[in-house]
Scaffold this motif. Sequence first.
Motif, mmCIF file in Angstrom:
data_model
loop_
_atom_site.group_PDB
_atom_site.id
_atom_site.type_symbol
_atom_site.label_atom_id
_atom_site.label_comp_id
_atom_site.label_asym_id
_atom_site.label_seq_id
_atom_site.Cartn_x
_atom_site.Cartn_y
_atom_site.Cartn_z
ATOM 1 N N ARG A 1 -41.105 -52.047 32.370
ATOM 2 C CA ARG A 1 -40.324 -51.049 31.643
ATOM 3 C C ARG A 1 -38.838 -51.400 31.679
ATOM 4 N NH1 ARG A 1 -41.487 -46.843 34.475
ATOM 5 N NH2 ARG A 1 -43.293 -46.197 33.249
ATOM 6 N N ALA A 2 -38.372 -51.838 32.835
ATOM 7 C CA ALA A 2 -36.961 -52.212 32.951
ATOM 8 C C ALA A 2 -36.641 -53.422 32.069
ATOM 9 C CB ALA A 2 -36.637 -52.518 34.416
ATOM 10 N N THR A 3 -37.573 -54.352 31.978
ATOM 11 C CA THR A 3 -37.364 -55.538 31.138
ATOM 12 C C THR A 3 -37.299 -55.161 29.663
ATOM 13 O OG1 THR A 3 -38.520 -56.937 32.747
ATOM 14 C CG2 THR A 3 -38.298 -57.792 30.514
ATOM 15 N N ARG A 4 -38.189 -54.247 29.248
ATOM 16 C CA ARG A 4 -38.177 -53.812 27.845
ATOM 17 C C ARG A 4 -36.874 -53.085 27.508
ATOM 18 N NH1 ARG A 4 -43.563 -52.122 28.978
ATOM 19 N NH2 ARG A 4 -42.809 -49.956 29.072
ATOM 20 N N ARG A 5 -36.399 -52.240 28.422
ATOM 21 C CA ARG A 5 -35.157 -51.514 28.160
ATOM 22 C C ARG A 5 -33.975 -52.484 28.068
ATOM 23 N NH1 ARG A 5 -35.241 -45.932 29.111
ATOM 24 N NH2 ARG A 5 -33.020 -45.981 29.612
ATOM 25 N N ALA A 6 -33.966 -53.476 28.946
ATOM 26 C CA ALA A 6 -32.871 -54.448 28.923
ATOM 27 C C ALA A 6 -32.904 -55.272 27.639
ATOM 28 C CB ALA A 6 -32.960 -55.355 30.150
ATOM 29 N N ALA A 7 -34.113 -55.668 27.189
ATOM 30 C CA ALA A 7 -34.234 -56.461 25.961
ATOM 31 C C ALA A 7 -33.811 -55.662 24.747
ATOM 32 C CB ALA A 7 -35.676 -56.943 25.805
ATOM 33 N N ALA A 8 -34.008 -54.344 24.807
ATOM 34 C CA ALA A 8 -33.634 -53.487 23.676
ATOM 35 C C ALA A 8 -32.182 -53.042 23.749
ATOM 36 C CB ALA A 8 -34.545 -52.267 23.635
ATOM 37 N N GLY A 9 -31.474 -53.478 24.772
ATOM 38 C CA GLY A 9 -30.069 -53.099 24.902
ATOM 39 C C GLY A 9 -29.875 -51.701 25.451
ATOM 40 N N ILE A 10 -30.920 -51.134 26.023
ATOM 41 C CA ILE A 10 -30.820 -49.795 26.598
ATOM 42 C C ILE A 10 -30.427 -49.918 28.071
ATOM 43 C CG2 ILE A 10 -32.060 -47.638 27.027
ATOM 44 C CD1 ILE A 10 -33.991 -48.426 24.821
ATOM 45 N N ARG A 11 -29.599 -48.989 28.520
ATOM 46 C CA ARG A 11 -29.150 -49.022 29.908
ATOM 47 C C ARG A 11 -30.349 -48.896 30.844
ATOM 48 N NH1 ARG A 11 -27.939 -45.166 33.597
ATOM 49 N NH2 ARG A 11 -28.271 -43.525 32.029
ATOM 50 N N VAL A 12 -30.400 -49.806 31.805
ATOM 51 C CA VAL A 12 -31.503 -49.784 32.759
ATOM 52 C C VAL A 12 -31.376 -48.561 33.655
ATOM 53 C CG1 VAL A 12 -32.640 -51.013 34.645
ATOM 54 C CG2 VAL A 12 -31.684 -52.294 32.710
ATOM 55 N N ARG A 13 -32.433 -47.794 33.694
ATOM 56 C CA ARG A 13 -32.428 -46.555 34.475
ATOM 57 C C ARG A 13 -32.703 -46.863 35.943
ATOM 58 N NH1 ARG A 13 -36.503 -42.317 32.223
ATOM 59 N NH2 ARG A 13 -35.018 -42.494 30.494
#
Length: 236
Positions: free
Chosen positions: A35-47
């Motif tokens: 999940r963290a990898t997907r958020r980072a790839a999408a440019g979303i701040r890692v929670r």
Amino acid sequence: MDARLVARRRQRALDRSRRNSNPAQYQLSTRQAKRATRRAAAGIRVRQVPTPLGPRVANAVGIPRQAYDKDELCDAYRRTRAGHAVAGRAGTQAKQARAREIARTIVAEHGPRLVVEHTNIRAWARLWGRGIALFSPGMLTAALKLECAAAGGQLLRAGTTRTALSQQCPCGARAKKPLSQRVHRCRCGIVGDRDLVAAAMAACVQLEDEDQPTTATINEDFRAALAARIAVRGQQ
């Protein structure tokens, strides 16, 4: 509610509490890492993950980077752990009381001189895991030993190499049986529960040295007497 389910839930609560108090000592689970990898790839701040669900942070040989006794523990964790310990002691005491009750019944019915197979309880635990804790065979054996001694007898352990009680028949025949075969059938006509026949054969065991289970053998005179008794019972 099932006591095992309550204990399992309590143990999970302890694990969650320890992880919440020491997040730096645990890795992300596979799902959390993805999940963290997907958020980072999408440019979303890692929670920031409050409760890492992965394994303990350890070195190359699997030793935790920080010892468990150095973890920070909250008051709720300490209270839950204390309750878990109390429940565990209560369960152990209940098992011990039941083992003593069963042991007294066995000694009263069959006398204070008994024979049990010398088996490795730890090997059973490796085969059947936590399920063996429900029956506590080691606890029952210890209770039998005490009851036999208190009644003036003795609990003897017979090695299985030369006796092989579950493979023996009172008629003298010996045949291997897989563990799945729970009924003893012999060409002599004896048919019965495998464990009951093995228990009857235990009465034919003799030991050259009562402190050495490996010296156990089948006394052929005792075996013949047992076979004769079974034949008489069969004719009645």
